[in-house]
Design an enzyme around this catalytic site. Structure first.
Site, short mmCIF file in Angstrom:
data_model
loop_
_atom_site.label_atom_id
_atom_site.label_comp_id
_atom_site.label_asym_id
_atom_site.label_seq_id
_atom_site.Cartn_x
_atom_site.Cartn_y
_atom_site.Cartn_z
CE LYS A 198 16.83 18.87 14.78
NZ LYS A 198 16.06 19.13 16.01
NE ARG B 201 11.59 23.49 13.04
CZ ARG B 201 12.81 23.48 12.51
NH1 ARG B 201 13.51 22.37 12.47
NH2 ARG B 201 13.33 24.60 12.03
C1 PT1 Z 1 13.29 21.33 16.82
C2 PT1 Z 1 14.02 22.31 16.07
C3 PT1 Z 1 13.46 23.63 16.02
N1 PT1 Z 1 15.17 22.05 15.42
C4 PT1 Z 1 11.66 22.93 17.35
N2 PT1 Z 1 12.30 23.90 16.67
C5 PT1 Z 1 15.80 23.05 14.77
N3 PT1 Z 1 10.50 23.22 17.99
C6 PT1 Z 1 15.28 24.34 14.74
C7 PT1 Z 1 21.96 18.42 14.25
O1 PT1 Z 1 22.29 17.75 15.22
O2 PT1 Z 1 13.73 20.09 16.92
N4 PT1 Z 1 12.15 21.66 17.43
N5 PT1 Z 1 14.12 24.61 15.35
C8 PT1 Z 1 17.11 22.75 14.07
N6 PT1 Z 1 18.10 22.46 15.04
C9 PT1 Z 1 19.08 21.49 14.85
C10 PT1 Z 1 19.62 20.83 15.94
C11 PT1 Z 1 19.49 21.18 13.57
C12 PT1 Z 1 20.54 19.83 15.75
C13 PT1 Z 1 20.43 20.20 13.37
C14 PT1 Z 1 20.96 19.50 14.45
O3 PT1 Z 1 22.36 18.20 13.09
#
Ligand code: PT1
Length: 285
Positions: free
Chosen positions: A226, A261
């Site tokens: 992230k 995850r």
């Molecule tokens: C997570 C999650 C998710 N993250 C759960 N499900 C994502 N339970 C999708 C960035 O800042 O942490 N927990 N499902 C993906 N979401 C992101 C958020 C991807 C922020 C990238 C960023 O780069």
């Protein structure tokens, strides 16, 4: 002194979380942020999922709608077209848990019939009908905290006290799930790293995972690749964020997280195994 067993209850039986496990990310979106939309055809996604199971993933998280910062929503029909064939085929070929990353009750009901074990909802089952969809299928659910929505969540996140605010939100959603008749043992909780949080907010949560113990549900965390690692380390390339992602996974498990995850399953299994072994050593088991 022995502590109570930790597990997640799903429609096919329990998933043992006494030792922390890895959830592999299986994106079936064309716009996935750090795997370039490589795995868009159902057959390729299934192969990738089975490979992650061979590498030690105990859960596959199938996602047909991107929720990363700036992402736009997709229709239920579009999402089902992407996700359903993958869930069906995986169910026939693996015993690993199948989670589906969705916020839509229509998708939840359809994937339950296709054999999914768990719903991973970044909106914590707040859509009308979502609690009922999970309850009637007997599926497990992950309830995640997010401030705002993916399209705008990174604009200006503000908290009085980020740890206390996120704990209070998850306590409220857990209670809503229990009130809807979802089993206590079917729930896990997630602080939602990167979802409406500054670097300081993310670090505060990552350094205080023990604050979530009081909620009485296994904790899931996702920080893989992230942009918090861009903010912290200046890594623009998501692949250059992998080493820090692995360290963060180990540190999360050390603090008691039960599911991480991740994109990089093989490497994460090593980080998680180390932290699991250190916890066993510290507890004398
Ligand atoms: C997570 C999650 C998710 N993250 C759960 N499900 C994502 N339970 C999708 C960035 O800042 O942490 N927990 N499902 C993906 N979401 C992101 C958020 C991807 C922020 C990238 C960023 O780069």
């Amino acid at each position: 002194m022995s502590s109570a067993p930790v597990f997640l209850k799903g429609p096919r039986g329990p998933l043992d979380l006494d030792q922390a496990v890895v959830m592999g990310i299986l994106n079936v979106t064309p716009d996935s942020f750090s795997d370039g939309g490589e795995f868009v055809t159902p057959a390729a996604a299934v192969d990738r999922g089975l490979a992650m199971v061979e590498q030690g993933a105990r859960i596959l998280d199938v996602g047909g709608e991107s929720t990363r910062p700036g992402a736009e929503p997709v229709s239920a029909a579009q999402e089902l077209e992407r996700v359903l064939p993958v869930v069906r085929a995986l169910r026939q070929q693996t015993d690993a848990w199948i989670s589906v990353d969705t916020t839509k009750p229509e998708v939840m009901r359809a994937v339950a019939r296709a054999g999914a074990d768990m719903i991973n909802d970044v909106t914590a089952l707040r859509a009308p009908g979502a609690l009922e969809a999970v309850q009637s299928a007997g599926m497990a659910a992950c309830l995640m905290h997010m401030q705002g929505e993916p399209r705008n969540m990174q604009a200006n996140p503000v908290y009085a006290d980020v740890v206390a605010d996120v704990v209070a939100f998850l306590a409220g959603r857990r209670q809503a799930a229990l009130d809807a008749g979802i089993a206590e043992a079917a729930l896990c909780l997630d602080p939602g790293l990167g979802f409406g949080k500054t670097l300081a907010h993310n670090l505060s949560l990552m350094a205080n995972l023990h604050a979530f113990d009081a909620l009485g549900a296994p904790l899931l965390v996702g920080m893989s690749r992230k942009s918090l690692f861009r903010a912290l380390l200046g890594r623009d390339d998501p692949l250059a964020r992998v080493p820090a992602s692995l360290a963060a996974a180990g540190l999360a498990v050390w603090q008691g997280a039960r599911i991480v995850r991740v994109h990089d399953v093989r490497e994460s299994v090593d980080a998680v195994s180390l932290a699991n072994a250190m916890r066993r050593s510290a507890s004398g088991t």
